[in-house]
Design a protein around this motif. Structure first.
Motif, short mmCIF file in Angstrom:
data_model
loop_
_atom_site.label_atom_id
_atom_site.label_comp_id
_atom_site.label_asym_id
_atom_site.label_seq_id
_atom_site.Cartn_x
_atom_site.Cartn_y
_atom_site.Cartn_z
N ASP A 183 0.53 4.13 10.83
CA ASP A 183 -0.03 3.01 10.09
C ASP A 183 -1.28 3.45 9.35
O ASP A 183 -1.86 4.50 9.64
CB ASP A 183 -0.35 1.87 11.05
N ARG A 184 -1.70 2.64 8.40
CA ARG A 184 -2.91 2.99 7.65
C ARG A 184 -4.12 2.96 8.59
O ARG A 184 -4.26 2.07 9.43
CB ARG A 184 -3.12 2.03 6.49
N PRO A 210 1.04 5.04 1.48
CA PRO A 210 0.44 5.89 2.50
C PRO A 210 -0.01 7.22 1.90
O PRO A 210 0.55 7.70 0.92
CB PRO A 210 1.59 6.09 3.50
N GLY A 216 0.81 -1.21 0.00
CA GLY A 216 0.00 0.00 0.00
C GLY A 216 0.84 1.26 0.00
O GLY A 216 1.98 1.27 0.48
N ASN A 255 -3.66 8.78 8.34
CA ASN A 255 -3.16 8.07 7.16
C ASN A 255 -4.34 7.44 6.44
O ASN A 255 -4.88 6.42 6.87
CB ASN A 255 -2.16 7.00 7.60
N GLU A 256 -4.75 8.06 5.34
CA GLU A 256 -5.90 7.60 4.59
C GLU A 256 -5.51 6.62 3.48
O GLU A 256 -6.37 6.14 2.74
CB GLU A 256 -6.62 8.80 3.95
N GLY A 257 -4.21 6.35 3.36
CA GLY A 257 -3.75 5.45 2.32
C GLY A 257 -3.78 4.00 2.74
O GLY A 257 -4.37 3.63 3.76
N ALA A 258 -3.13 3.16 1.93
CA ALA A 258 -3.15 1.72 2.15
C ALA A 258 -1.82 1.18 2.64
O ALA A 258 -1.66 -0.03 2.76
CB ALA A 258 -3.55 1.00 0.87
N ASP A 307 7.37 5.98 2.17
CA ASP A 307 6.51 4.82 2.09
C ASP A 307 7.29 3.57 2.49
O ASP A 307 8.43 3.66 2.96
CB ASP A 307 5.89 4.68 0.69
#
Length: 390
Positions: free
Chosen positions: A204-205, A142, A140, A170-173, A236
């Motif tokens: 963390d995600r 971030p 993923g 953290n809205e990412g994966a 990342d």
């Protein structure tokens, strides 16, 4: 004694026999599972990807060929009918290509996931099986963002200090590392009061953290709206540098500050029973307009006790004129209250003052004093005249 020549002859005989056995023995078919493509790699959680494989038959004919796909629990086969594929026959030197549409579960953490492929077929009536495992890399990216922004206090003016607080999430994966969050005030009428940088080791995600910064408004700040950039720099999971930026909106409001520049009384020493005028100049030394300004006197003296000044701009002043009747004498206390409105609201300010009024008897003494002065002057001149005559 060993006959070397006989030994070499025996070896040739054995080699020839093995070759003959291999020739007369039928070769079993082997269907090889060849990976053609796996894209994209790595794949992000929640993203689709494509797997393509080929069954290659380099030997004898294969019949009743069947291909089965068994993915990891976090790898989803988008078409369940593709889980088992009945192919039928693949002749010698033939091939069969299969393409799968797959999906990486959005809850999959970064790592390696397996897809098992198994093919079954018959060769000369015997069941044959071949397996292959393909590794799918899920990784993923971030993506940091800020939310829940608060500014305390909500109303700020030049020279004020205020606090900005917000949530970094953290809205990412993927996992973000070595996160640096900073407020950028360069070129803006703000100064960071304290550190302008916060460091987060990992985020963390789905994880979030509350951060805050203390900022002061410069004294020469224009009354306007501003955007303070919030810069986020992080790495990342591959160590790649990522940078993103958000903004915090701040509105600097004008604050009026009124004071008495001077007070003038005409006449300067009024007497009881006289009319007199008080001129009060009100100065605005603040940063915003003082609107709808008016002054009210609280005094036992008779006269007009309210004066409307209207708008007083910064670094400007306005006169308030009052006319009173000195109905009593002595040191008379009074108060002047100014009411005005600026960007921060309605305000009232009061000054305690006093006005001295002479009594009537003070005026009645003027005639005797004048007479005495005339008499003294007459005696003085007469004495000098006599002295010259002698």
């Amino acid at each position: 004694m060993v006959d070397i020549k006989s030994i070499f002859n025996i070896k040739y005989v054995i080699a020839a026999a093995l070759a003959f056995i291999l020739i007369i023995t039928p070769v079993n078919a082997e269907l090889g599972i060849v990976l053609d493509s796996l894209s994209p790699q790595p794949v992000e959680p929640g993203q689709d990807f494509v797997l393509s494989v080929t069954l290659s038959n380099e030997n004898s004919d294969a019949s009743d060929v069947m291909l089965t796909l068994l993915p990891d629990s976090y790898i989803i086969l988008k078409n369940e009918h593709d889980r088992v594929t009945t192919i039928g026959n693949i002749i010698k030197y033939g091939a069969f290509t299969k393409t799968y549409q797959l999906h990486a579960n959005s809850n999959a953490v970064s790592g390696s996931y397996e897809i098992d492929l198994s093919t079954r077929w018959l060769n000369n009536g015997q069941l044959r099986i071949s397996n292959k495992t393909i590794n799918v890399i899920v990784r993923g990216t971030p993506q940091l963002a800020i939310s829940n922004i608060t500014i305390t206090p909500e109303l700020i003016s030049p020279l004020d200090t205020f606090d900005i607080a917000f949530v970094v999430s953290n809205e990412g994966a993927g996992i973000s590392h070595d996160v640096i969050v900073s407020t950028v005030t360069e070129g803006l009428p703000f100064v960071t009061a304290g550190t302008d940088t916060k460091v987060i080791k990992t985020l963390d995600r789905g994880e979030q953290i509350q951060l805050g910064f203390r900022i002061m408004v410069k004294d020469k700040a224009d009354i306007s709206s501003y955007s303070i950039p919030v810069k986020m720099e992080y790495k990342d999971e591959n160590g790649k540098n990522i940078s993103s930026q958000s903004t915090v909106g701040v509105k600097v409001l004008g604050r009026a500050k009124l004071s008495v520049a001077n007070i003038k009384t005409e006449p300067q020493n009024p007497s009881q029973g006289e009319h007199f005028t008080v001129t009060m100049r009100i100065e605005n030394s603040g940063t915003g307009d003082a609107k709808s300004s008016k002054i009210t006197f609280t005094t036992p003296l008779e006269g007009n006790k309210t004066a409307f000044l209207g708008k007083i701009k910064p670094n400007d002043d306005a006169p308030a004129i009052f006319t009173f009747i000195a109905s009593e004498s002595g040191n008379i206390p009074y108060s002047a209250s100014v009411e005005f409105e600026d960007d921060l609201g309605i305000h009232t300010q009061t000054w305690e003052l006093n006005q001295y009024v002479s009594g009537k008897e003070g005026n009645s003494l003027m005639a005797p004093v004048s007479i005495v002065a005339v008499v003294v002057a007459a005696i003085f001149y007469r004495f000098r005249w006599k002295k010259r005559a002698n």
